[in-house]
Design an enzyme around this catalytic site. Structure first.
Site: not given
Ligand SMILES: Cc1cc2nc3c(=O)[nH]c(=O)nc-3n(C[C@H](O)[C@H](O)[C@H](O)COP(=O)(O)OP(=O)(O)OC[C@H]3O[C@@H](n4cnc5c(N)ncnc54)[C@H](O)[C@@H]3O)c2cc1C
Length: 537
Positions: A124, A240, A286, A347, A382
């Site tokens: 990437e 993105h 990016r 993104h 990032r």
């Molecule tokens: C379309 C897309 C493609 C991506 N592709 C990549 C990739 O290929 N590689 C990579 O490294 N990263 C990628 N990313 C970034 C990556 O997906 C995210 O940074 C990562 O998944 C975040 O994970 P997390 O566990 O921090 O939070 P998330 O996966 O966002 O989970 C958040 C959780 O918190 C909960 N929550 C939020 N607020 C509250 C609240 N007030 N009360 C209770 N629960 C709450 C939600 O319900 C959810 O369960 C991508 C992101 C997107 C949107």
């Protein structure tokens, strides 16, 4: 229904890659309560396509991963956090493999020897090596499903879906729990806990166009700020470069891997343009690609550009990008034969709640892991696929710290806490009031705090946001809460933090490009905001 839950459980707020992986590890040693705002399967993680960066090929090295990350971060990474993440990458991936995440198998070619590593590694932008392990183009979904399955089976995890955390509870400068709204009953429970972990993801919804799902409203950042934690680098919102442009389609991301596997960016007349912006062409970082597309769109007055992978073999395209292929075909775009219309969209939130290498925040008993946190890994930009990795590595760091505290007898049982006081409030405000403020914030952020910024636009944005915030805080004291309202309140606060951070940076660096200050200062410093009131709660 659980109205007051006074427990010894560790409380994890959020069920994406960070929250789920932490819950699974901790639950083998300590009871866990896991809160998710939507169903267990909905998160940013679910939508991740490209994959997870880690040093897995013996021909790659930690040092190269570190250097690539530092270069993308444009002088602003915390090198200790970068080394920590890169060093722990392999272990994190091995744990996912053990959990049966179905990563794509190695396909031997000129660049990868399958005897050295059995899974396919893609390339990437910004990575000097093939380093991204993936499950075709639905990596996040595969990870989320594998972890969620195990979470549901674990006897030591109390799962509370459709519960919205409202605010953290503090006693004597320690986090001792959270108030949470049960969306089924509209009641607010008091959840007490000896340790609380924010794993709530980022804040992409603060902008009009985003690749993020609706839940990405920055709740964890806002809750931590209100509880007195510092927040850093909020000006660095990553756009993105390639989100599908379609009138009838919710934002759908066209993975960076499409460019990694040879996709060309084109103008409407079919000519390529990246050579006019960066010698790395389509594989430039990016921010550079997003600005180039934005500049071309503004120059030509177009509402989108094109991404073309149709020159590659059709079987290669459909097998590497099955999700993108099917989604586009459903809209009448055959990506094996024609280019894809794309626009940039918000993104990733590079900034967040300040943590150390053990995922600890400024507040005792409170941790932050995943996109909600600022660990210093990403700096001003990032590097692709480093975020899922960060979620895993820092979830593990929090796990080790919590276990250490447990072993030392330092997991302090929470005190008895009062119920949420709703005696003075009225029914929820009219939905139209919430919807209007929500739309206005996102439009203001898009128009005035976007890819290319000016000081005047930022000041104008701040004025508007402060008026809206005052209105919202008025409502907050008067009405019953619902999730839309809670999210709006958080979104408005996060918007303010982004603008204030952007205004305080008097230079252009990484994702923050401001016309008034086009050059970089010689010293790179993170923007750290400190809340005014650090009361003991
Ligand atoms: C379309 C897309 C493609 C991506 N592709 C990549 C990739 O290929 N590689 C990579 O490294 N990263 C990628 N990313 C970034 C990556 O997906 C995210 O940074 C990562 O998944 C975040 O994970 P997390 O566990 O921090 O939070 P998330 O996966 O966002 O989970 C958040 C959780 O918190 C909960 N929550 C939020 N607020 C509250 C609240 N007030 N009360 C209770 N629960 C709450 C939600 O319900 C959810 O369960 C991508 C992101 C997107 C949107």
């Amino acid at each position: 229904m659980l109205k007051f839950h006074h427990s010894n459980n560790i409380l994890i707020i959020g069920g994406g890659i960070a929250g789920l992986s932490l819950a699974l590890k901790l639950a083998d040693h300590h009871p866990v309560t896991l809160l998710t705002k939507r169903g267990l399967l909905e998160s940013n993680t679910l939508y991740a396509q490209g994959g997870i960066a880690a040093v897995l090929d013996p021909n790659d090295s930690i040092e190269e991963h570190v250097q690539d990350t530092l270069i993308a971060g444009d002088g602003l990474c915390n090198e200790a956090a970068v080394r920590f993440t890169a060093t722990h990458g392999r272990q994190a991936i091995e744990e996912l493999i053990e959990l049966s995440v179905p990563f794509t198998a190695c396909q031997a070619d000129d660049e990868q020897d399958c005897d050295l590593f059995p899974f396919h590694l893609t390339r990437e932008g910004g990575h000097s090596h093939r380093r991204i392990i993936h499950a075709a183009d639905h990596t996040g979904q595969s990870v989320q499903l594998s972890l969620a399955l195990k979470i549901r089976q674990h006897a030591n995890i109390l799962l509370l879906e459709h519960h919205t955390a409202v605010d953290l509870i503090k006693r004597e400068n320690r986090c001792v729990g959270v108030y949470a709204l049960n969306q089924a009953t509209d009641e607010i429970s008091t959840l007490a806990s000896p340790a609380v972990v924010l794993a709530t993801g980022g804040a992409g919804k603060v902008y009009l166009y985003t690749s993020n799902p609706d839940l990405a409203t920055g709740d964890g950042i806002a809750m931590a700020w209100r509880a007195g934690c510092r927040v850093a680098n909020m000006e660095f919102m990553q756009f993105h470069p390639t989100v599908l442009y379609h009138a009838n389609e919710r934002a759908f991301l066209i993975s960076e891997a499409v460019r990694g596997e040879g996709g060309y960016l084109k103008r409407p007349d079919g000519s390529r343009f990246m050579h006019e912006y960066d010698e790395r062409l389509e594989l430039a970082p990016r921010d550079i690609v997003a600005r180039a597309i934005d500049a071309e769109m503004k120059k030509l007055g177009c509402d989108h550009m094109w991404l073309d992978i149709s020159h590659r073999d059709a079987d290669f395209v459909t097998s590497h990008f099955p999700t993108i292929y099917k989604r586009c075909l459903g809209l009448g775009i055959d990506i094996t034969k024609e280019p894809i219309p794309i626009v940039p969209a918000t993104h990733y939130t590079c900034g967040g709640v300040v943590t150390d290498l053990r995922a600890r925040t400024d507040l005792k008993g409170l941790y932050a892991v995943g996109e909600v946190a600022y660990t210093g890994l990403h700096g001003a930009n990032r590097l692709a696929s480093n975020s899922l990795l960060e979620g895993l590595v820092f979830a593990n760091a929090a796990y080790e710290d919590i276990l250490m505290r447990q072993a030392e007898g330092k997991l302090i049982a929470p005190p008895t806490l009062p119920d949420w006081d709703e005696s003075q409030v009225n029914p929820s405000p009219e939905q139209v009031l919430i919807a209007h403020d929500w739309d206005e914030i996102r439009r203001v952020m898009w128009d005035f705090v976007g890819i290319v910024r000016t000081e005047e636009r930022l000041k104008r944005a701040l004025k508007r946001i402060l008026v809206i915030r005052e209105e919202i805080e008025d409502f907050y004291a008067q009405y019953y809460l619902n999730t839309d309202f809670i999210e709006l309140r958080n979104l408005a606060l996060v918007a303010e933090l982004i603008v204030r951070s952007a205004l305080s940076r008097k230079e252009s660096r990484g994702l923050h490009y401001i016309i008034d200050y086009p050059h970089q200062l010689s010293e790179a410093e993170p923007t750290i905001l400190t809340p005014k009131v650090l009361s003991s709660g």
